[in-house]
Write a protein that holds these residues in place. Structure first.
Motif, PDB file in Angstrom:
ATOM      1  N   LEU A  63      12.751   5.916   4.082  1.00  0.00           N
ATOM      2  CA  LEU A  63      12.482   5.823   5.519  1.00  0.00           C
ATOM      3  C   LEU A  63      11.080   5.294   5.799  1.00  0.00           C
ATOM      4  O   LEU A  63      10.890   4.472   6.693  1.00  0.00           O
ATOM      5  N   ALA A  64      10.101   5.762   5.028  1.00  0.00           N
ATOM      6  CA  ALA A  64       8.725   5.313   5.242  1.00  0.00           C
ATOM      7  C   ALA A  64       8.559   3.830   4.942  1.00  0.00           C
ATOM      8  O   ALA A  64       7.717   3.153   5.535  1.00  0.00           O
ATOM      9  N   GLU A  65       9.356   3.310   4.041  1.00  0.00           N
ATOM     10  CA  GLU A  65       9.230   1.914   3.614  1.00  0.00           C
ATOM     11  C   GLU A  65       9.844   0.936   4.618  1.00  0.00           C
ATOM     12  O   GLU A  65       9.491  -0.245   4.627  1.00  0.00           O
ATOM     13  N   MET A  66      10.738   1.401   5.477  1.00  0.00           N
ATOM     14  CA  MET A  66      11.382   0.514   6.444  1.00  0.00           C
ATOM     15  C   MET A  66      10.343  -0.069   7.395  1.00  0.00           C
ATOM     16  O   MET A  66       9.659   0.659   8.100  1.00  0.00           O
ATOM     17  N   GLY A  67      10.208  -1.379   7.370  1.00  0.00           N
ATOM     18  CA  GLY A  67       9.236  -2.055   8.221  1.00  0.00           C
ATOM     19  C   GLY A  67       7.810  -1.977   7.714  1.00  0.00           C
ATOM     20  O   GLY A  67       6.877  -2.432   8.375  1.00  0.00           O
ATOM     21  N   ASP A  68       7.621  -1.401   6.536  1.00  0.00           N
ATOM     22  CA  ASP A  68       6.299  -1.254   5.946  1.00  0.00           C
ATOM     23  C   ASP A  68       5.801  -2.602   5.432  1.00  0.00           C
ATOM     24  O   ASP A  68       6.579  -3.519   5.198  1.00  0.00           O
ATOM     25  N   LYS A  69       4.481  -2.701   5.230  1.00  0.00           N
ATOM     26  CA  LYS A  69       3.923  -3.988   4.794  1.00  0.00           C
ATOM     27  C   LYS A  69       4.465  -4.431   3.439  1.00  0.00           C
ATOM     28  O   LYS A  69       4.622  -5.622   3.204  1.00  0.00           O
ATOM     29  N   THR A  70       4.790  -3.493   2.557  1.00  0.00           N
ATOM     30  CA  THR A  70       5.344  -3.910   1.262  1.00  0.00           C
ATOM     31  C   THR A  70       6.769  -4.424   1.412  1.00  0.00           C
ATOM     32  O   THR A  70       7.186  -5.316   0.678  1.00  0.00           O
ATOM     33  N   GLN A  71       7.519  -3.897   2.376  1.00  0.00           N
ATOM     34  CA  GLN A  71       8.849  -4.441   2.628  1.00  0.00           C
ATOM     35  C   GLN A  71       8.727  -5.847   3.229  1.00  0.00           C
ATOM     36  O   GLN A  71       9.479  -6.754   2.867  1.00  0.00           O
ATOM     37  N   ILE A 109      14.185  -0.541  13.332  1.00  0.00           N
ATOM     38  CA  ILE A 109      12.964  -0.070  12.657  1.00  0.00           C
ATOM     39  C   ILE A 109      12.273   1.038  13.440  1.00  0.00           C
ATOM     40  O   ILE A 109      11.824   2.031  12.863  1.00  0.00           O
ATOM     41  N   ALA A 110      12.160   0.891  14.761  1.00  0.00           N
ATOM     42  CA  ALA A 110      11.480   1.919  15.562  1.00  0.00           C
ATOM     43  C   ALA A 110      12.188   3.271  15.419  1.00  0.00           C
ATOM     44  O   ALA A 110      11.531   4.309  15.257  1.00  0.00           O
ATOM     45  N   LEU A 111      13.521   3.268  15.465  1.00  0.00           N
ATOM     46  CA  LEU A 111      14.278   4.504  15.302  1.00  0.00           C
ATOM     47  C   LEU A 111      14.093   5.066  13.891  1.00  0.00           C
ATOM     48  O   LEU A 111      13.891   6.276  13.723  1.00  0.00           O
ATOM     49  N   ILE A 112      14.131   4.217  12.891  1.00  0.00           N
ATOM     50  CA  ILE A 112      13.941   4.664  11.511  1.00  0.00           C
ATOM     51  C   ILE A 112      12.560   5.293  11.346  1.00  0.00           C
ATOM     52  O   ILE A 112      12.419   6.344  10.714  1.00  0.00           O
ATOM     53  N   HIS A 113      11.548   4.693  11.945  1.00  0.00           N
ATOM     54  CA  HIS A 113      10.190   5.245  11.861  1.00  0.00           C
ATOM     55  C   HIS A 113      10.115   6.600  12.566  1.00  0.00           C
ATOM     56  O   HIS A 113       9.435   7.514  12.086  1.00  0.00           O
ATOM     57  N   LYS A 114      10.807   6.741  13.697  1.00  0.00           N
ATOM     58  CA  LYS A 114      10.800   8.024  14.406  1.00  0.00           C
ATOM     59  C   LYS A 114      11.486   9.105  13.582  1.00  0.00           C
ATOM     60  O   LYS A 114      11.007  10.241  13.529  1.00  0.00           O
ATOM     61  N   ILE A 115      12.578   8.764  12.932  1.00  0.00           N
ATOM     62  CA  ILE A 115      13.269   9.728  12.068  1.00  0.00           C
ATOM     63  C   ILE A 115      12.361  10.115  10.899  1.00  0.00           C
ATOM     64  O   ILE A 115      12.230  11.293  10.565  1.00  0.00           O
ATOM     65  N   GLY A 116      11.721   9.121  10.279  1.00  0.00           N
ATOM     66  CA  GLY A 116      10.784   9.403   9.193  1.00  0.00           C
ATOM     67  C   GLY A 116       9.634  10.277   9.660  1.00  0.00           C
ATOM     68  O   GLY A 116       9.227  11.225   8.964  1.00  0.00           O
ATOM     69  N   ALA A 117       9.104   9.985  10.849  1.00  0.00           N
ATOM     70  CA  ALA A 117       8.007  10.791  11.398  1.00  0.00           C
ATOM     71  C   ALA A 117       8.456  12.235  11.618  1.00  0.00           C
ATOM     72  O   ALA A 117       7.715  13.177  11.303  1.00  0.00           O
ATOM     73  N   LEU A 118       9.668  12.406  12.127  1.00  0.00           N
ATOM     74  CA  LEU A 118      10.200  13.748  12.343  1.00  0.00           C
ATOM     75  C   LEU A 118      10.326  14.502  11.012  1.00  0.00           C
ATOM     76  O   LEU A 118       9.978  15.680  10.933  1.00  0.00           O
ATOM     77  N   ILE A 119      10.793  13.828   9.980  1.00  0.00           N
ATOM     78  CA  ILE A 119      10.926  14.474   8.664  1.00  0.00           C
ATOM     79  C   ILE A 119       9.553  14.897   8.132  1.00  0.00           C
ATOM     80  O   ILE A 119       9.383  16.020   7.644  1.00  0.00           O
ATOM     81  N   PHE A 120       8.555  14.011   8.247  1.00  0.00           N
ATOM     82  CA  PHE A 120       7.207  14.377   7.800  1.00  0.00           C
ATOM     83  C   PHE A 120       6.658  15.552   8.622  1.00  0.00           C
ATOM     84  O   PHE A 120       6.034  16.463   8.068  1.00  0.00           O
ATOM     85  N   ILE A 137      13.236   5.119  -6.316  1.00  0.00           N
ATOM     86  CA  ILE A 137      14.569   4.832  -5.773  1.00  0.00           C
ATOM     87  C   ILE A 137      14.467   4.539  -4.278  1.00  0.00           C
ATOM     88  O   ILE A 137      15.102   3.610  -3.768  1.00  0.00           O
ATOM     89  N   GLY A 138      13.663   5.321  -3.571  1.00  0.00           N
ATOM     90  CA  GLY A 138      13.467   5.084  -2.139  1.00  0.00           C
ATOM     91  C   GLY A 138      12.905   3.702  -1.852  1.00  0.00           C
ATOM     92  O   GLY A 138      13.333   3.020  -0.912  1.00  0.00           O
ATOM     93  N   MET A 139      11.943   3.269  -2.678  1.00  0.00           N
ATOM     94  CA  MET A 139      11.375   1.927  -2.517  1.00  0.00           C
ATOM     95  C   MET A 139      12.448   0.872  -2.761  1.00  0.00           C
ATOM     96  O   MET A 139      12.510  -0.133  -2.041  1.00  0.00           O
ATOM     97  N   LEU A 140      13.270   1.076  -3.762  1.00  0.00           N
ATOM     98  CA  LEU A 140      14.324   0.103  -4.064  1.00  0.00           C
ATOM     99  C   LEU A 140      15.404   0.081  -2.976  1.00  0.00           C
ATOM    100  O   LEU A 140      15.915  -0.987  -2.632  1.00  0.00           O
ATOM    101  N   ILE A 141      15.733   1.238  -2.429  1.00  0.00           N
ATOM    102  CA  ILE A 141      16.711   1.293  -1.341  1.00  0.00           C
ATOM    103  C   ILE A 141      16.240   0.438  -0.167  1.00  0.00           C
ATOM    104  O   ILE A 141      17.031  -0.253   0.472  1.00  0.00           O
ATOM    105  N   ALA A 142      14.962   0.480   0.108  1.00  0.00           N
ATOM    106  CA  ALA A 142      14.422  -0.288   1.232  1.00  0.00           C
ATOM    107  C   ALA A 142      14.188  -1.752   0.893  1.00  0.00           C
ATOM    108  O   ALA A 142      14.375  -2.624   1.742  1.00  0.00           O
ATOM    109  N   ASN A 143      13.796  -2.037  -0.344  1.00  0.00           N
ATOM    110  CA  ASN A 143      13.356  -3.392  -0.670  1.00  0.00           C
ATOM    111  C   ASN A 143      14.415  -4.295  -1.285  1.00  0.00           C
ATOM    112  O   ASN A 143      14.376  -5.504  -1.087  1.00  0.00           O
TER     113      ASN A 143
END
Length: 191
Positions: A13-21, A166-177, A144-150
């Protein structure tokens, strides 16, 4: 098993839309050779996250448990806020050109490894390894998480990435953190 599943989910989730992706998308568009790009991402992530997980475990050995709990909680909550800030990738054409002499694998490995230093997913790996007691499972899970995203980003490219919410994915990731941060404090004081 919780270490593996949590690490995988959080980093994916954190990798979605991230600079490495975004970098993976750029490299795929530039080189058009997905296999060496994916293998280089795998290698760079294993090394980067392995060292990060070891650092997370080391931190647990040197910090007072109370400081560690508060540090982890604040760290997870800060990651929740950071997840809401979209990443942007600067023009990496010059960097790719500089490292291109090492081939597709070499250029991808170097660029991905460097881009991951201080990134959300690396910091999350440190925090997850400090929370859980397994360098191996956290490293495997975050990789594995990095590979799922990339991997889809490399294989399918911009068409796939532009369709993800991406915005929704980031919100879900933020909620999990955020939940992890609060639960770390609750577990320490009440369990």
């Amino acid at each position: 098993m919780q270490e593996l599943l949590s690490s995988t989910l959080i980093v994916a989730l954190a990798e979605m839309g991230d600079k490495t992706q975004l970098l993976a998308l750029l490299l795929a568009a530039r080189f058009k050779k997905p296999i060496p790009i994916i293998l280089a991402i795998l290698a760079a992530t294993l090394i980067n996250h392995g060292v990060s997980a070891a650092l997370g475990q080391w931190i647990t050995a040197v910090l007072n448990p109370l400081w560690l709990v508060w540090g982890l909680s604040i760290g997870f909550i800060a990651m929740a806020a950071w997840m809401l800030v979209p990443d942007q990738l600067d023009d990496e054409t010059e960097s790719i050109n500089r490292w291109q002499k090492y081939g597709v694998f070499g250029a991808t490995f170097i660029l991905f490894f460097i881009a991951e230093i201080g990134d959300k997913t690396q910091i999350a790996t440190v925090a997850l390894a400090a929370k859980y007691d397994s360098i191996f499972l956290v490293t495997v899970g975050t990789t594995i998480g990095m590979l799922i995203a990339n991997v889809p980003a490399v294989l399918i490219g911009d068409r796939f990435a532009s369709r993800l919410p991406i915005a929704l994915i980031h919100k879900i990731g933020a909620l999990i953190f955020l939940v992890l941060g609060v639960m770390t404090l609750v577990a320490y004081y009440y369990f």
